[in-house]
Design a protein around this motif. Structure first.
Motif, short mmCIF file in Angstrom:
data_model
loop_
_atom_site.label_atom_id
_atom_site.label_comp_id
_atom_site.label_asym_id
_atom_site.label_seq_id
_atom_site.Cartn_x
_atom_site.Cartn_y
_atom_site.Cartn_z
N GLY A 142 0.81 -1.21 0.00
CA GLY A 142 0.00 0.00 0.00
C GLY A 142 0.84 1.26 0.00
O GLY A 142 0.53 2.23 -0.70
N ILE A 143 1.93 1.27 0.77
CA ILE A 143 2.81 2.44 0.82
C ILE A 143 3.42 2.69 -0.55
O ILE A 143 3.47 3.83 -1.02
N GLY A 144 3.85 1.65 -1.22
CA GLY A 144 4.43 1.81 -2.55
C GLY A 144 3.46 2.46 -3.52
O GLY A 144 3.82 3.37 -4.27
N GLY A 145 2.21 2.02 -3.49
CA GLY A 145 1.20 2.61 -4.37
C GLY A 145 0.93 4.07 -4.05
O GLY A 145 0.79 4.90 -4.95
N VAL A 146 0.88 4.40 -2.77
CA VAL A 146 0.63 5.78 -2.34
C VAL A 146 1.78 6.68 -2.75
O VAL A 146 1.57 7.80 -3.20
N LEU A 147 3.01 6.20 -2.61
CA LEU A 147 4.16 7.03 -2.98
C LEU A 147 4.16 7.35 -4.48
O LEU A 147 4.53 8.46 -4.87
N SER A 148 3.72 6.41 -5.29
CA SER A 148 3.61 6.68 -6.74
C SER A 148 2.60 7.79 -6.99
O SER A 148 2.82 8.68 -7.82
N LEU A 149 1.51 7.76 -6.24
CA LEU A 149 0.47 8.79 -6.35
C LEU A 149 0.98 10.16 -5.90
O LEU A 149 0.61 11.19 -6.48
N LEU A 150 1.83 10.18 -4.88
CA LEU A 150 2.30 11.44 -4.30
C LEU A 150 3.51 12.03 -5.02
O LEU A 150 3.82 13.20 -4.84
N HIS A 151 4.20 11.23 -5.81
CA HIS A 151 5.43 11.70 -6.44
C HIS A 151 5.29 13.02 -7.21
O HIS A 151 6.19 13.87 -7.14
N PRO A 152 4.18 13.25 -7.92
CA PRO A 152 4.05 14.54 -8.61
C PRO A 152 4.08 15.76 -7.67
O PRO A 152 4.31 16.88 -8.12
N HIS A 153 3.90 15.54 -6.37
CA HIS A 153 3.87 16.64 -5.40
C HIS A 153 5.21 16.79 -4.67
O HIS A 153 5.31 17.54 -3.69
N ARG A 154 6.22 16.11 -5.17
CA ARG A 154 7.55 16.09 -4.53
C ARG A 154 8.06 17.51 -4.27
O ARG A 154 8.55 17.82 -3.19
N ASP A 155 8.00 18.39 -5.26
CA ASP A 155 8.51 19.76 -5.10
C ASP A 155 7.74 20.52 -4.02
O ASP A 155 8.33 21.30 -3.26
N TYR A 156 6.44 20.30 -3.94
CA TYR A 156 5.63 20.94 -2.90
C TYR A 156 6.08 20.46 -1.52
O TYR A 156 6.27 21.27 -0.60
N PHE A 157 6.27 19.15 -1.36
CA PHE A 157 6.72 18.61 -0.07
C PHE A 157 8.08 19.19 0.31
O PHE A 157 8.31 19.55 1.47
N PHE A 158 8.97 19.30 -0.65
CA PHE A 158 10.29 19.86 -0.40
C PHE A 158 10.16 21.29 0.12
O PHE A 158 10.80 21.67 1.09
N ARG A 159 9.30 22.09 -0.52
CA ARG A 159 9.10 23.48 -0.10
C ARG A 159 8.53 23.56 1.32
O ARG A 159 8.96 24.37 2.14
#
Length: 135
Positions: A71-88
């Motif tokens: 489940g975590i692997g699937g969620v991380l794929s979903l969240l990857h497009p938001h990587r720059d936002y998380f970094f900020r």
């Protein structure tokens, strides 16, 4: 074995409003509050003081049977497009975390492989795991 898990994304920031988090992530928060606003109970009754930080919680996976790591692997794929936002968020003094609830009938455990841990680090996401004994 009858294990279940839930996964929630939690975002915390020292300022701003939680609606901006919703807009940035293109998701609706199930719980959210803005720094400096009056505190309230989950039912809306007032509490003393104000929220010290902005926070939003997004349910990503409702109670689901299976192996949490999948489940975590699937969620991380979903969240990857938001990587720059998380970094900020992290650069501005906030934090981002996956809160995972694991419900189990008998002793249980998990193993995060290097690839999964690297993905968490790459996106500045902390992992919070809480185990519960299933009723």
């Amino acid at each position: 074995m009858n294990d279940f898990y839930t996964i929630t994304l939690r975002v915390f920031h020292p300022a701003g409003c939680y609606e901006d988090m919703e807009t940035s992530l293109r998701m609706s928060a199930n719980i959210g509050h803005t720094a400096g606003t009056s505190r309230k109970t989950p039912t809306g009754d007032p509490l003393s003081g104000v929220y010290k930080q902005t926070a939003a919680s997004f349910n990503l996976v409702e109670k689901t049977p299976g192996y949490l790591v999948d489940g975590i692997g699937g969620v991380l794929s979903l969240l990857h497009p938001h990587r720059d936002y998380f970094f900020r968020v992290v650069q501005e003094g906030g934090r981002v975390a996956l809160y995972v609830g694991v419900f189990f009938e008998v002793m249980s455990g998990l193993c995060l492989d290097v690839e999964l841990m690297s993905s968490l680090v790459d996106m500045n996401i902390e992992l919070e795991v809480e185990y519960f004994e299933a009723p």
